[in-house]
Write a protein that holds these residues in place. Structure first.
Motif, PDB file in Angstrom:
ATOM      1  N   UNK A   1       0.764  -1.221  -0.077  1.00  0.00           N
ATOM      2  CA  UNK A   1       0.038   0.075  -0.134  1.00  0.00           C
ATOM      3  C   UNK A   1       0.422   1.129   0.127  1.00  0.00           C
ATOM      4  N   UNK A   2       2.132   1.247  -1.079  1.00  0.00           N
ATOM      5  CA  UNK A   2       3.476   2.740  -1.249  1.00  0.00           C
ATOM      6  C   UNK A   2       3.569   2.523  -0.085  1.00  0.00           C
ATOM      7  N   UNK A   3       3.682   2.264   0.747  1.00  0.00           N
ATOM      8  CA  UNK A   3       5.007   2.496   1.440  1.00  0.00           C
ATOM      9  C   UNK A   3       5.063   3.841   2.946  1.00  0.00           C
ATOM     10  N   UNK A   4       3.706   3.404   2.945  1.00  0.00           N
ATOM     11  CA  UNK A   4       3.296   4.702   4.415  1.00  0.00           C
ATOM     12  C   UNK A   4       3.566   4.062   5.512  1.00  0.00           C
ATOM     13  N   UNK A   5       3.968   4.366   6.326  1.00  0.00           N
ATOM     14  CA  UNK A   5       3.920   4.218   8.386  1.00  0.00           C
ATOM     15  C   UNK A   5       2.669   3.705   8.194  1.00  0.00           C
ATOM     16  N   UNK A   6       1.334   2.917   8.440  1.00  0.00           N
ATOM     17  CA  UNK A   6       0.622   2.951   8.483  1.00  0.00           C
ATOM     18  C   UNK A   6       1.122   1.349   7.922  1.00  0.00           C
ATOM     19  N   UNK A   7       0.308   1.534   6.831  1.00  0.00           N
ATOM     20  CA  UNK A   7       0.087   0.491   6.010  1.00  0.00           C
ATOM     21  C   UNK A   7       1.734  -0.662   6.472  1.00  0.00           C
ATOM     22  N   UNK A   8       2.890   0.084   6.308  1.00  0.00           N
ATOM     23  CA  UNK A   8       4.472  -0.680   6.233  1.00  0.00           C
ATOM     24  C   UNK A   8       4.246  -1.775   7.762  1.00  0.00           C
ATOM     25  N   UNK A   9       3.350  -1.127   8.895  1.00  0.00           N
ATOM     26  CA  UNK A   9       3.007  -2.192   9.831  1.00  0.00           C
ATOM     27  C   UNK A   9       2.498  -2.824   9.624  1.00  0.00           C
ATOM     28  N   UNK A  10       0.999  -2.990   9.037  1.00  0.00           N
ATOM     29  CA  UNK A  10       0.115  -3.436   8.780  1.00  0.00           C
ATOM     30  C   UNK A  10       0.768  -4.572   7.781  1.00  0.00           C
ATOM     31  N   UNK A  11       1.563  -3.904   6.633  1.00  0.00           N
ATOM     32  CA  UNK A  11       2.218  -5.418   5.899  1.00  0.00           C
ATOM     33  C   UNK A  11       3.020  -6.107   6.492  1.00  0.00           C
ATOM     34  N   UNK A  12       4.114  -5.311   7.675  1.00  0.00           N
ATOM     35  CA  UNK A  12       5.041  -6.507   8.355  1.00  0.00           C
ATOM     36  C   UNK A  12       4.379  -6.821   9.066  1.00  0.00           C
ATOM     37  N   UNK A  13       3.453  -6.769  10.135  1.00  0.00           N
ATOM     38  CA  UNK A  13       2.399  -7.561  10.760  1.00  0.00           C
ATOM     39  C   UNK A  13       2.304  -8.789   9.527  1.00  0.00           C
ATOM     40  N   UNK A  14       1.089  -8.521   8.575  1.00  0.00           N
ATOM     41  CA  UNK A  14       1.426 -10.048   7.924  1.00  0.00           C
ATOM     42  C   UNK A  14       2.756 -11.160   7.568  1.00  0.00           C
ATOM     43  N   UNK A  15       3.254  -9.852   6.751  1.00  0.00           N
ATOM     44  CA  UNK A  15       4.731 -10.683   6.956  1.00  0.00           C
ATOM     45  C   UNK A  15       5.098 -11.866   7.421  1.00  0.00           C
ATOM     46  N   UNK A  16       5.216 -11.209   9.400  1.00  0.00           N
ATOM     47  CA  UNK A  16       5.206 -11.862  10.029  1.00  0.00           C
ATOM     48  C   UNK A  16       4.539 -13.174  10.338  1.00  0.00           C
ATOM     49  N   UNK A  17       3.493 -12.877  10.634  1.00  0.00           N
ATOM     50  CA  UNK A  17       2.576 -14.380  10.104  1.00  0.00           C
ATOM     51  C   UNK A  17       2.791 -15.188   9.183  1.00  0.00           C
ATOM     52  N   UNK A  18       3.171 -14.385   8.398  1.00  0.00           N
ATOM     53  CA  UNK A  18       3.518 -15.507   6.681  1.00  0.00           C
ATOM     54  C   UNK A  18       5.017 -16.302   7.104  1.00  0.00           C
ATOM     55  N   UNK A  19       5.469 -15.649   7.637  1.00  0.00           N
ATOM     56  CA  UNK A  19       6.898 -16.179   7.834  1.00  0.00           C
ATOM     57  C   UNK A  19       6.917 -17.185   9.662  1.00  0.00           C
ATOM     58  N   UNK A  20       5.971 -16.560  10.193  1.00  0.00           N
ATOM     59  CA  UNK A  20       5.229 -17.538  11.609  1.00  0.00           C
ATOM     60  C   UNK A  20       4.691 -19.338  10.883  1.00  0.00           C
ATOM     61  N   UNK A  21       4.719 -19.167   9.747  1.00  0.00           N
ATOM     62  CA  UNK A  21       3.257 -20.425   9.096  1.00  0.00           C
ATOM     63  C   UNK A  21       4.304 -20.952   8.642  1.00  0.00           C
ATOM     64  N   UNK A  22       5.740 -20.545   8.065  1.00  0.00           N
ATOM     65  CA  UNK A  22       6.142 -21.927   7.564  1.00  0.00           C
ATOM     66  C   UNK A  22       7.018 -22.975   8.575  1.00  0.00           C
ATOM     67  N   UNK A  23       7.372 -23.623   7.983  1.00  0.00           N
ATOM     68  CA  UNK A  23       7.471 -25.234   8.926  1.00  0.00           C
ATOM     69  C   UNK A  23       9.280 -25.286   9.731  1.00  0.00           C
ATOM     70  N   UNK A  24      10.012 -24.045   8.522  1.00  0.00           N
ATOM     71  CA  UNK A  24      10.929 -23.660   9.159  1.00  0.00           C
ATOM     72  C   UNK A  24      11.070 -23.119  10.329  1.00  0.00           C
ATOM     73  N   UNK A  25      10.037 -22.015  10.724  1.00  0.00           N
ATOM     74  CA  UNK A  25      10.133 -21.233  11.583  1.00  0.00           C
ATOM     75  C   UNK A  25       9.675 -22.515  12.549  1.00  0.00           C
TER      76      UNK A  25
END
Length: 76
Positions: free
Chosen positions: A46-70
């Motif tokens: 969502x175009x590199x804004x502070x609030x959207x970066x937080x939301x994207x980082x949150x979703x990224x963390x969720x996806x990383x934590x869902x990996x078997x390697x995690x």
């Protein structure tokens, strides 16, 4: 958190670093920037804004934590 130390700011607390985790978990990925990883996982950028970066980082963390390697990494 080295960028904070470089500015003389100390941080004491618990945190998760998506850059560190992505480098450990996604060794086949050539770039570990937020925008690139969001594209890799199909997370809408969502175009590199502070609030959207937080939301994207949150979703990224969720996806990383869902990996078997995690699960293997967190068990160490």
């Amino acid at each position: 958190m080295n960028f904070l130390k470089a500015q003389g700011v100390s941080f004491e607390g618990w945190y998760l670093d998506t850059l560190y985790l992505s480098r450990k978990l996604l060794k086949n990925v050539s770039c570990h920037k937020l925008e690139y990883l969001c594209d890799y996982f199909g997370i809408i950028d969502t175009h590199h804004r502070a609030a959207s970066d937080c939301l994207m980082t949150n979703e990224l963390m969720y996806r990383l934590a869902s990996l078997p390697e995690y699960q293997k990494l967190s068990a160490m």
